[in-house]
Design a protein around this motif. Structure first.
Motif, PDB file in Angstrom:
ATOM      1  N   ALA A  26       0.861  -1.181   0.000  1.00  0.00           N
ATOM      2  CA  ALA A  26       0.000   0.000   0.000  1.00  0.00           C
ATOM      3  C   ALA A  26       0.899   1.234   0.000  1.00  0.00           C
ATOM      4  N   ALA A  54      -0.016   4.529  -1.060  1.00  0.00           N
ATOM      5  CA  ALA A  54      -0.815   5.715  -1.362  1.00  0.00           C
ATOM      6  C   ALA A  54       0.019   6.965  -1.133  1.00  0.00           C
ATOM      7  N   GLY A  55      -0.083   7.900  -2.066  1.00  0.00           N
ATOM      8  CA  GLY A  55       0.658   9.153  -1.958  1.00  0.00           C
ATOM      9  C   GLY A  55       2.007   9.132  -2.646  1.00  0.00           C
ATOM     10  N   SER A 104       4.255   8.419  -6.060  1.00  0.00           N
ATOM     11  CA  SER A 104       4.157   8.254  -7.506  1.00  0.00           C
ATOM     12  C   SER A 104       5.157   7.189  -7.936  1.00  0.00           C
ATOM     13  N   ASN A 119      -4.222   2.290  -8.309  1.00  0.00           N
ATOM     14  CA  ASN A 119      -5.032   2.735  -7.165  1.00  0.00           C
ATOM     15  C   ASN A 119      -4.242   2.775  -5.856  1.00  0.00           C
ATOM     16  N   GLY A 120      -2.989   3.219  -5.900  1.00  0.00           N
ATOM     17  CA  GLY A 120      -2.184   3.334  -4.686  1.00  0.00           C
ATOM     18  C   GLY A 120      -1.601   2.024  -4.192  1.00  0.00           C
TER      19      GLY A 120
END
Length: 137
Positions: A50, A52-53, A55, A111-112
């Protein structure tokens, strides 16, 4: 009598380096980012992190000896005033020890979630006769 460890067991010769590698990997893990490991077939695996945030430019995946190493480097966001910051975006390094014959077949991000696909090659059975020689004194 001391209990033999994995690397010092008399029937497991040459595995002492593997034990050190596993111990080092376990110590370096702080739980971030969370991840899943799933079996995708008889000889296939998928590691999902995971991220997320982050790139794709913030992430790197390398093979270092027998380790798959995933690193994330958070970008400097400049001068921001946070009223609440609950989304972690810190640097990380997550390492996974790979067995001989396990290869990375690809990596995707959606999707992260960073997905890393692995495939274990099925080793062929090898039988080799060892010739016994007479010792010379």
């Amino acid at each position: 009598m001391t209990k033999p460890t994995f690397g010092t067991h008399p029937f497991l010769l040459g595995f002492d380096e593997l034990e050190r590698l596993v111990e080092r990997t376990a110590r370096s893990s702080d739980g971030y980012p969370p991840y899943n490991i799933e079996q995708t077939g008889e000889a296939g695996f998928r590691i999902t992190l995971a991220v997320a945030g982050f790139s794709m430019e913030d992430l790197s995946i390398t093979l270092e000896d027998a380790q798959l190493v995933v690193r994330g480097r958070a970008r400097d966001e400049g001068e921001r005033i946070w009223l609440h910051r609950g989304i972690a975006a810190r640097q990380f390094q997550r390492a996974f020890v790979l067995a001989d014959g396990v290869e990375v077949t690809g990596a995707t991000m959606k999707n992260g979630l960073l997905h890393i696909d692995l495939q274990r090659s099925i080793p062929e059975n090898v039988v080799k006769s060892i010739r016994i020689e007479t010792a010379q004194d």
